[in-house]
Enzyme design. Structure first.
Site, PDB file in Angstrom:
ATOM      1  N   HIS A 118       0.593 -11.645   2.282  1.00  0.00           N
ATOM      2  CA  HIS A 118      -0.410 -10.897   1.519  1.00  0.00           C
ATOM      3  C   HIS A 118      -1.059 -11.736   0.417  1.00  0.00           C
ATOM      4  CE1 HIS A 118      -1.367  -6.532   0.042  1.00  0.00           C
ATOM      5  NE2 HIS A 118      -2.398  -7.321  -0.098  1.00  0.00           N
ATOM      6  N   TYR A 163       0.824  -1.219   0.000  1.00  0.00           N
ATOM      7  CA  TYR A 163       0.000   0.000   0.000  1.00  0.00           C
ATOM      8  C   TYR A 163       0.855   1.265   0.000  1.00  0.00           C
ATOM      9  CZ  TYR A 163      -3.779  -3.118   1.625  1.00  0.00           C
ATOM     10  OH  TYR A 163      -4.692  -4.121   1.780  1.00  0.00           O
TER      11      TYR A 163
END
Length: 277
Positions: free
Chosen positions: A109, A51
């Site tokens: 992730h 991110y």
């Protein structure tokens, strides 16, 4: 200030039943948005290396005025950092960028199955947990088969599996597997972003019955099916609305009616590029 209840993970650590997704919250405005959420009562902040805003989350934690022990910070090891030493280095990097002494939860992730190193990565995370640099460890976007392999090869069950989950894609079979093994389900894209979900008649009808918004109905549905949603908003009023879902309860029939909206997965390809929101 709103009070968000917690559930206990399989490692004994309390985990909020609703959190803040921080994808896209960056810069000074991102820090301000995260601080506003904390002031509203949020305690779970979900970020990731991919991110690019771990720094902002760490800064918000430090400047919020809330004791660090009350806040739950999640980050994620990206696919490009799979492998034992790579995962250790990635986690140390996240600690440096956030400026935090420890992470509450670290997730793989994406399983990156074409590379096939997620078990190595998991072994590193087990050691990171033992060193107390990370308090809880889990995964994201893992299937039942992948979870089974982790458990069989290491003996350690993930505390959390964060997956795409919303009324169009309720993931009944995977959630049943999670329940059987004590894995907490966490929902990314809980509102089925870029869809017509919030226009569905059943959601608007239930919103009118309960005196809430369709968004609140959906987020309450997540809570009642045993999943922690992480809606993202930079607007303080919307943040408060999203978190204010613990003062009403859906009936089993109402939960079933929402689940019957099932259509299937909305996203395709790599979830690293499709994270909520």
């Amino acid at each position: 200030m709103l009070s968000i209840p917690t559930v206990t993970l399989n490692d004994g650590i309390p985990f909020p039943e609703l959190g803040l997704g921080t994808y896209g919250l960056s810069g000074d405005r991102g820090v301000a948005a995260i601080v506003a959420a904390i002031e509203s009562g949020y305690r779970l902040m979900d970020t990731a290396v991919s991110y690019g805003n771990e720094r902002e989350v760490g800064e918000a934690v430090r400047t919020s005025g809330v004791d660090r022990g009350e806040l739950f910070v999640t980050t994620k090891i990206p696919g490009r950092h799979h492998g034992y030493s790579e995962a250790i280095e990635s986690t140390n990097g996240s600690l440096a960028v956030t400026g935090l002494d420890y992470l509450n939860l670290s997730l793989i992730h994406w399983p990156n199955p074409s590379v096939g190193r997620f078990v190595e990565t998991w072994r590193a995370m087990i050691d990171l947990r033992e060193s107390r640099l990370v308090r809880s460890i889990g995964v994201s976007n893992f299937t039942e088969q992948m979870l089974t392999r982790l458990i069989d090869e290491t003996g350690v069950v993930p505390a959390v599996n964060q997956v795409e989950l919303h009324p169009y894609f309720p993931q009944d079979a995977l959630r049943a597997f999670h329940s059987e093994h004590g894995i907490r389900t966490e929902s990314w894209s809980p509102l089925a972003r870029r869809s017509e979900l919030l226009q569905e008649h059943v959601l608007n009808e239930l919103a009118e019955i309960h005196g809430v918004t369709p968004t609140q109905v959906v987020l309450r549905w997540h809570v009642q099916i045993g999943s922690t949603p992480i809606p993202k908003s930079a607007d303080a009023e919307r943040q408060r609305e999203n978190a204010d879902v613990f003062g009403f309860e859906l009936t089993p029939d109402e939960v079933g009616a929402i689940s019957s909206l099932e259509r299937g997965r909305l996203w395709g390809g790599d979830p690293n590029t499709h994270e909520e929101m």
